[in-house]
Design a protein around this motif. Structure first.
Motif, mmCIF file in Angstrom:
data_model
loop_
_atom_site.group_PDB
_atom_site.id
_atom_site.type_symbol
_atom_site.label_atom_id
_atom_site.label_comp_id
_atom_site.label_asym_id
_atom_site.label_seq_id
_atom_site.Cartn_x
_atom_site.Cartn_y
_atom_site.Cartn_z
ATOM 1 N N ALA A 75 0.848 -1.197 0.000
ATOM 2 C CA ALA A 75 0.000 0.000 0.000
ATOM 3 C C ALA A 75 0.878 1.240 0.000
ATOM 4 C CB ALA A 75 -0.903 -0.011 1.233
ATOM 5 N N SER A 76 0.241 2.379 -0.055
ATOM 6 C CA SER A 76 0.970 3.642 -0.060
ATOM 7 C C SER A 76 1.532 3.940 1.334
ATOM 8 C CB SER A 76 0.038 4.772 -0.474
ATOM 9 O OG SER A 76 -0.920 5.009 0.549
ATOM 10 N N PRO A 77 2.591 4.734 1.391
ATOM 11 C CA PRO A 77 3.122 5.147 2.696
ATOM 12 C C PRO A 77 2.073 5.896 3.521
ATOM 13 C CG PRO A 77 4.714 5.631 0.970
ATOM 14 C CD PRO A 77 3.444 5.196 0.288
ATOM 15 N N GLN A 78 1.176 6.635 2.856
ATOM 16 C CA GLN A 78 0.141 7.371 3.582
ATOM 17 C C GLN A 78 -0.823 6.405 4.280
ATOM 18 O OE1 GLN A 78 0.945 7.843 0.358
ATOM 19 N NE2 GLN A 78 1.734 9.922 0.265
ATOM 20 N N LEU A 79 -1.201 5.326 3.580
ATOM 21 C CA LEU A 79 -2.102 4.356 4.197
ATOM 22 C C LEU A 79 -1.416 3.650 5.363
ATOM 23 C CD1 LEU A 79 -4.838 2.984 4.290
ATOM 24 C CD2 LEU A 79 -4.011 1.342 2.583
ATOM 25 N N ILE A 80 -0.149 3.304 5.184
ATOM 26 C CA ILE A 80 0.586 2.679 6.288
ATOM 27 C C ILE A 80 0.650 3.643 7.469
ATOM 28 C CG2 ILE A 80 2.810 1.694 7.008
ATOM 29 C CD1 ILE A 80 1.155 0.005 4.942
ATOM 30 N N GLY A 81 0.867 4.925 7.200
ATOM 31 C CA GLY A 81 0.870 5.936 8.258
ATOM 32 C C GLY A 81 -0.474 6.027 8.964
ATOM 33 N N ASN A 82 -1.556 5.921 8.195
ATOM 34 C CA ASN A 82 -2.898 5.925 8.799
ATOM 35 C C ASN A 82 -3.094 4.706 9.687
ATOM 36 O OD1 ASN A 82 -3.608 8.331 7.600
ATOM 37 N ND2 ASN A 82 -4.657 7.361 5.881
ATOM 38 N N PHE A 83 -2.654 3.537 9.208
ATOM 39 C CA PHE A 83 -2.749 2.325 10.035
ATOM 40 C C PHE A 83 -1.931 2.489 11.312
ATOM 41 C CE2 PHE A 83 -3.786 -0.421 6.145
ATOM 42 C CZ PHE A 83 -5.130 -0.487 6.474
ATOM 43 N N ARG A 84 -0.740 3.079 11.198
ATOM 44 C CA ARG A 84 0.115 3.284 12.371
ATOM 45 C C ARG A 84 -0.590 4.177 13.387
ATOM 46 N NH1 ARG A 84 2.269 0.702 14.879
ATOM 47 N NH2 ARG A 84 3.654 -0.124 13.322
ATOM 48 N N ALA A 85 -1.283 5.214 12.894
ATOM 49 C CA ALA A 85 -1.999 6.119 13.795
ATOM 50 C C ALA A 85 -3.181 5.409 14.463
ATOM 51 C CB ALA A 85 -2.481 7.346 13.032
ATOM 52 N N LEU A 86 -3.894 4.562 13.713
ATOM 53 C CA LEU A 86 -5.056 3.853 14.255
ATOM 54 C C LEU A 86 -4.666 2.713 15.195
ATOM 55 C CD1 LEU A 86 -7.259 3.650 11.032
ATOM 56 C CD2 LEU A 86 -7.736 4.999 13.091
ATOM 57 N N TYR A 87 -3.518 2.082 14.917
ATOM 58 C CA TYR A 87 -3.073 0.918 15.686
ATOM 59 C C TYR A 87 -1.633 1.148 16.145
ATOM 60 C CZ TYR A 87 -7.167 -0.938 13.384
ATOM 61 O OH TYR A 87 -8.445 -1.121 12.937
#
Length: 191
Positions: A102-114
């Motif tokens: 996935a995109s780095p932005q999506l990974i960043g969003n996952f990191r923020a959520l989890y």
């Protein structure tokens, strides 16, 4: 589109009782004036032995669409110390989050959520279970590359290359074959 959660205590008791009886793969369709407005799906509920502490269970959430049978197969292969859930059914305290490329932005969003989860990128193809999440590394290996080494330094590259060549030679006796990804750093494994 963001996921929303509803606490079961806010729902009518009859609906909660119906949801509790759903097995993995079963659904309840919600209609208004004869038109479907939503569905509720059953999730895999794995029982743990009474001697096992909840802290001994590693909760794995899958951020890719997997059938209940694919999640059950993964859970079975991992063993009793793991509970595999769909991302939409998982609590924010998951231990591991499996994510397709996935995109780095999506990974960043996952990191923020989890924030406490270990995020693991996975490229997977399982024709038997109908799963295909191919990414750039899988495409490169399928095209003929034999290994992928995301090294962080030249000394680390030398270490990875030596280990990879040794493994390739052991596996193939010198013939051509692909090998899984090597770790980019000592604390992050991508294979």
């Amino acid at each position: 589109m963001s996921d929303q959660w509803v606490e079961a205590s806010q729902l009518p008791e009859e609906l909660v009782a119906l949801i509790d009886t759903l097995r993995p793969g079963e659904e309840v369709t919600i209609t208004r004036n004869g038109e479907t407005i939503g569905t509720i799906s059953g999730v895999s509920r794995q029982e743990t032995s009474s001697s096992a502490d909840a802290e001994d269970i590693t909760v794995v959430a899958t951020a890719m669409k997997l059938s209940a049978s694919a999640r059950d197969s993964l859970s079975e292969r991992l063993g009793p110390g793991y509970l595999v859930l769909d991302l939409h059914s998982a609590p924010p305290t998951v231990d591991v989050l499996l994510v397709p490329p996935a995109s780095p932005q999506l990974i960043g969003n996952f990191r923020a959520l989890y924030p406490k989860a270990r995020i693991v990128i996975t490229e997977i193809e399982d024709a038997e279970l109908g799963v295909k999440y191919e990414g750039p590394v899988r495409r490169l290996l399928d095209a003929g590359a034999e290994a992928y080494l995301p090294s962080s330094t030249i000394p680390r590259l030398a270490e990875q290359l030596d280990r990879t060549m040794t493994r390739l030679n052991q596996l193939t006796d010198g013939t051509s074959a692909s090998l899984a990804i090597e770790a980019p750093r000592d604390d992050r494994v991508l294979e």
